[in-house]
Write a protein that holds these residues in place. Structure first.
Motif, PDB file in Angstrom:
ATOM      1  N   SER A  10       0.725  -1.300   0.097  1.00 49.96           N
ATOM      2  CA  SER A  10       0.077   0.059   0.123  1.00 49.96           C
ATOM      3  C   SER A  10       1.044   1.290  -0.117  1.00 49.96           C
ATOM      4  O   SER A  10       0.565   2.265  -0.559  1.00 49.96           O
ATOM      5  CB  SER A  10      -0.913   0.028   1.322  1.00 49.96           C
ATOM      6  N   ALA A  11       1.917   1.400   0.782  1.00 49.76           N
ATOM      7  CA  ALA A  11       2.939   2.289   0.966  1.00 49.76           C
ATOM      8  C   ALA A  11       3.439   2.544  -0.597  1.00 49.76           C
ATOM      9  O   ALA A  11       3.668   3.884  -0.892  1.00 49.76           O
ATOM     10  CB  ALA A  11       3.943   2.178   1.745  1.00 49.76           C
ATOM     11  N   LEU A  12       3.921   1.678  -1.040  1.00 51.68           N
ATOM     12  CA  LEU A  12       4.597   1.771  -2.471  1.00 51.68           C
ATOM     13  C   LEU A  12       3.694   2.331  -3.626  1.00 51.68           C
ATOM     14  O   LEU A  12       3.789   3.187  -4.555  1.00 51.68           O
ATOM     15  CB  LEU A  12       5.155   0.407  -2.948  1.00 51.68           C
ATOM     16  N   SER A  13       2.331   1.688  -3.575  1.00 53.97           N
ATOM     17  CA  SER A  13       1.269   2.241  -4.218  1.00 53.97           C
ATOM     18  C   SER A  13       0.872   3.590  -4.438  1.00 53.97           C
ATOM     19  O   SER A  13       0.897   4.585  -5.408  1.00 53.97           O
ATOM     20  CB  SER A  13       0.061   1.400  -4.156  1.00 53.97           C
ATOM     21  N   ALA A  14       0.995   4.105  -3.011  1.00 55.08           N
ATOM     22  CA  ALA A  14       0.477   5.317  -2.860  1.00 55.08           C
ATOM     23  C   ALA A  14       1.626   6.459  -3.129  1.00 55.08           C
ATOM     24  O   ALA A  14       1.630   7.498  -3.599  1.00 55.08           O
ATOM     25  CB  ALA A  14       0.135   5.595  -1.186  1.00 55.08           C
ATOM     26  N   ALA A  15       2.873   5.934  -3.025  1.00 53.62           N
ATOM     27  CA  ALA A  15       3.884   6.825  -3.299  1.00 53.62           C
ATOM     28  C   ALA A  15       4.261   6.985  -5.056  1.00 53.62           C
ATOM     29  O   ALA A  15       4.461   7.889  -5.365  1.00 53.62           O
ATOM     30  CB  ALA A  15       5.434   6.242  -2.857  1.00 53.62           C
ATOM     31  N   LEU A  16       3.816   5.475  -5.586  1.00 50.82           N
ATOM     32  CA  LEU A  16       3.935   5.848  -6.834  1.00 50.82           C
ATOM     33  C   LEU A  16       2.974   6.637  -7.526  1.00 50.82           C
ATOM     34  O   LEU A  16       3.249   7.400  -8.550  1.00 50.82           O
ATOM     35  CB  LEU A  16       3.920   4.460  -7.626  1.00 50.82           C
TER      36      LEU A  16
ATOM     37  N   HIS B 248       1.614  11.564 -10.417  1.00 43.99           N
ATOM     38  CA  HIS B 248       0.645  12.769 -10.351  1.00 43.99           C
ATOM     39  C   HIS B 248       1.572  14.006 -10.590  1.00 43.99           C
ATOM     40  O   HIS B 248       0.968  14.994 -11.436  1.00 43.99           O
ATOM     41  CB  HIS B 248      -0.400  12.777  -9.092  1.00 43.99           C
ATOM     42  N   GLU B 249       2.371  14.086  -9.702  1.00 36.69           N
ATOM     43  CA  GLU B 249       3.402  15.211  -9.836  1.00 36.69           C
ATOM     44  C   GLU B 249       4.037  15.430 -11.063  1.00 36.69           C
ATOM     45  O   GLU B 249       4.398  16.627 -11.567  1.00 36.69           O
ATOM     46  CB  GLU B 249       4.153  15.222  -8.454  1.00 36.69           C
ATOM     47  N   LEU B 250       4.635  14.278 -11.706  1.00 42.24           N
ATOM     48  CA  LEU B 250       5.160  14.438 -12.985  1.00 42.24           C
ATOM     49  C   LEU B 250       4.398  14.900 -14.283  1.00 42.24           C
ATOM     50  O   LEU B 250       4.891  15.221 -15.303  1.00 42.24           O
ATOM     51  CB  LEU B 250       6.070  13.225 -13.216  1.00 42.24           C
ATOM     52  N   ARG B 251       3.161  14.468 -14.167  1.00 42.12           N
ATOM     53  CA  ARG B 251       2.248  14.835 -15.411  1.00 42.12           C
ATOM     54  C   ARG B 251       2.237  16.215 -16.079  1.00 42.12           C
ATOM     55  O   ARG B 251       2.554  16.418 -17.107  1.00 42.12           O
ATOM     56  CB  ARG B 251       0.718  14.395 -15.106  1.00 42.12           C
ATOM     57  N   ASN B 252       2.371  17.150 -15.068  1.00 40.83           N
ATOM     58  CA  ASN B 252       2.300  18.631 -15.384  1.00 40.83           C
ATOM     59  C   ASN B 252       3.550  18.982 -16.123  1.00 40.83           C
ATOM     60  O   ASN B 252       3.817  19.458 -17.251  1.00 40.83           O
ATOM     61  CB  ASN B 252       1.696  19.472 -14.446  1.00 40.83           C
TER      62      ASN B 252
ATOM     63  N   THR C  73       5.112   9.488 -20.219  1.00 46.47           N
ATOM     64  CA  THR C  73       3.546   9.675 -20.105  1.00 46.47           C
ATOM     65  C   THR C  73       2.663   8.440 -19.911  1.00 46.47           C
ATOM     66  O   THR C  73       1.844   8.143 -19.115  1.00 46.47           O
ATOM     67  CB  THR C  73       2.904  10.603 -20.877  1.00 46.47           C
ATOM     68  N   GLY C  74       3.232   7.663 -21.025  1.00 43.53           N
ATOM     69  CA  GLY C  74       2.502   6.179 -20.860  1.00 43.53           C
ATOM     70  C   GLY C  74       2.824   5.410 -19.718  1.00 43.53           C
ATOM     71  O   GLY C  74       1.855   4.850 -19.132  1.00 43.53           O
TER      72      GLY C  74
ATOM     73  N   LEU D  30      -0.878   5.301 -12.715  1.00 48.42           N
ATOM     74  CA  LEU D  30      -2.212   5.777 -12.198  1.00 48.42           C
ATOM     75  C   LEU D  30      -3.505   4.646 -12.444  1.00 48.42           C
ATOM     76  O   LEU D  30      -4.335   4.658 -11.633  1.00 48.42           O
ATOM     77  CB  LEU D  30      -2.422   7.096 -12.811  1.00 48.42           C
ATOM     78  N   SER D  31      -3.259   3.969 -13.507  1.00 42.32           N
ATOM     79  CA  SER D  31      -4.286   3.131 -13.672  1.00 42.32           C
ATOM     80  C   SER D  31      -3.789   1.781 -14.093  1.00 42.32           C
ATOM     81  O   SER D  31      -3.743   1.506 -15.495  1.00 42.32           O
ATOM     82  CB  SER D  31      -5.491   3.790 -14.806  1.00 42.32           C
ATOM     83  N   PRO D  32      -3.357   0.987 -13.553  1.00 45.59           N
ATOM     84  CA  PRO D  32      -2.416  -0.058 -13.846  1.00 45.59           C
ATOM     85  C   PRO D  32      -3.467  -0.993 -14.307  1.00 45.59           C
ATOM     86  O   PRO D  32      -4.450  -1.544 -13.989  1.00 45.59           O
ATOM     87  CB  PRO D  32      -2.122  -0.618 -12.588  1.00 45.59           C
ATOM     88  N   ALA D  33      -2.851  -1.881 -15.465  1.00 43.95           N
ATOM     89  CA  ALA D  33      -3.420  -2.880 -15.837  1.00 43.95           C
ATOM     90  C   ALA D  33      -3.514  -4.039 -15.170  1.00 43.95           C
ATOM     91  O   ALA D  33      -2.557  -4.375 -14.415  1.00 43.95           O
ATOM     92  CB  ALA D  33      -2.750  -3.096 -17.400  1.00 43.95           C
ATOM     93  N   PRO D  34      -4.447  -5.222 -15.341  1.00 42.64           N
ATOM     94  CA  PRO D  34      -4.261  -6.329 -14.596  1.00 42.64           C
ATOM     95  C   PRO D  34      -2.972  -7.146 -14.756  1.00 42.64           C
ATOM     96  O   PRO D  34      -2.619  -7.079 -15.953  1.00 42.64           O
ATOM     97  CB  PRO D  34      -5.433  -7.124 -15.145  1.00 42.64           C
TER      98      PRO D  34
END
Length: 346
Positions: free
Chosen positions: A119-125, A130-134, A171-172, A178-182
């Motif tokens: 959970s910590a890794l998921s939140a950090a990633l 999110h911060e790198l998109r802009n 970006t990909g 942000l929306s990982p594939a299965p």
């Protein structure tokens, strides 16, 4: 009947039951730990020793005679109100009944960082993505403006196109975070093919500055997993060794028999060791090295080892290390699955 005198020499609490599930005997350490005599324990149903809950009952009825490992079980002699806590190993006895081995633990332990890692890794990633998109969108826009200004310069246009394509690639990657594939289904993978891919990456990254050594056991069967994820995990370990100033990095594979990984005993496992002679893991990071965003060098992202451990867990394996200056070993243990197990795992 077990040799009680021999068991009394053990410091670990041990008890055993008959086929009816009642305690037949216990060693002195078990009696002391529970605060009663071994004679009083005789005849008590095993499930009655559990202070609260039904972990014993579920383990005995659900394991098909194979045994189980249970974490933090509260135990007490019936009628007492001062439970002791222990990690329990239950093993079936020949002819019926159970062996019970107790490893006492504290009643109120601190949080285990390893349990919080996913959970910590998921939140950090996700936060990082999110911060790198802009900034990436700004880079792409700037590259497109430059491309218009250098329309008559083929060399400059080639560079701006490279910037745009790399921004699109990053970006990909962020979109997948942000929306990982299965996850892809596991399949047999040759671990040495994985290591050869890593070697090619390392040779292009380190050049002649680092000597890469193969020490393979060619008789190893395939592992059952995701070859791409394993490649990424091993590459992260090798790249860390290179970043630590290693002159030599050795990748060693061996077979291990009877290996316990977490709560499960595996008859056969792969031991993959990444050995280097670099600076080693800084002492101040020794307890946190697998947590996200913790890095031992200024240019590091702090995600490499966290991702490597996550991949190990995905494959029901483990990742550990030992380190001193001049000699660091990261050890990846992976079960070597039997063919009949693969359907259940998938």
């Amino acid at each position: 009947m077990p040799d009680v005198a021999a068991f009394d020499l053990l410091a670990t609490p041990v008890a055993w039951t008959g086929a009816d599930g009642r305690v037949e005997g216990a060693n002195a350490a078990c009696a002391r730990w529970l605060g009663v005599s071994a004679k009083r324990l005789a005849g008590v149903p095993l499930v009655a020793l559990e202070f609260e809950g039904d972990a014993f009952a579920r383990a005995i009825s659900g394991q098909g005679g194979e045994g189980a490992r249970l974490r933090r079980v509260p135990l007490a002699f019936p009628g007492t109100d001062a439970p002791r806590f222990a990690d329990i190993a239950l093993t079936a006895r020949e002819g019926g009944g159970w062996w019970l081995e107790a490893h006492p633990v504290e009643e109120f332990p601190g949080d285990d960082p390893a349990l919080m890692l996913p959970s910590a890794l998921s939140a950090a990633l996700k936060g990082l993505a999110h911060e790198l998109r802009n900034p990436l969108a700004g880079l792409k826009g700037a590259a497109q403006l430059l491309d218009r200004r250098v329309a008559d310069d083929p060399t400059a246009r080639e560079l701006t196109s490279l910037i745009e394509s790399e921004v699109d690639r990053l970006t990909g990657l962020l979109d997948r975070l942000l929306s990982p594939a299965p996850p892809r289904p596991f399949e047999p993978a040759n671990i040495h093919a994985v290591l050869e891919r890593v070697l090619r990456l390392a040779e292009s990254d380190a050049g002649w500055a680092t000597r890469l050594v193969r020490d393979y056991d060619p008789s190893l069967p395939d592992v059952f997993g995701d070859a791409d994820r394993l490649t990424q995990a091993v590459w992260n370990l090798v790249r860390n060794a290179i970043d630590a100033g290693a002159a030599t990095v050795t990748m060693r594979t061996r077979a291990e028999h009877g290996v316990r990984i977490g709560d499960t005993l595996h008859p056969l496992a792969l031991r993959l060791e990444i050995v280097d002679d670099g600076r080693g893991v800084p002492e101040e990071l020794a307890e946190r090295i697998f947590l996200p965003l913790v890095s031992g060098h200024a240019a590091g992202s702090g995600l490499g080892l966290a991702l490597a451990q996550q991949v190990a867990r995905e494959h029901r394996g483990s990742l550990a290390y030992r380190s001193r200056p001049g000699h660091t070993v990261f050890t990846l243990l992976l079960p070597l699955w039997r063919e009949e197990e693969t359907t259940d795992v998938a």
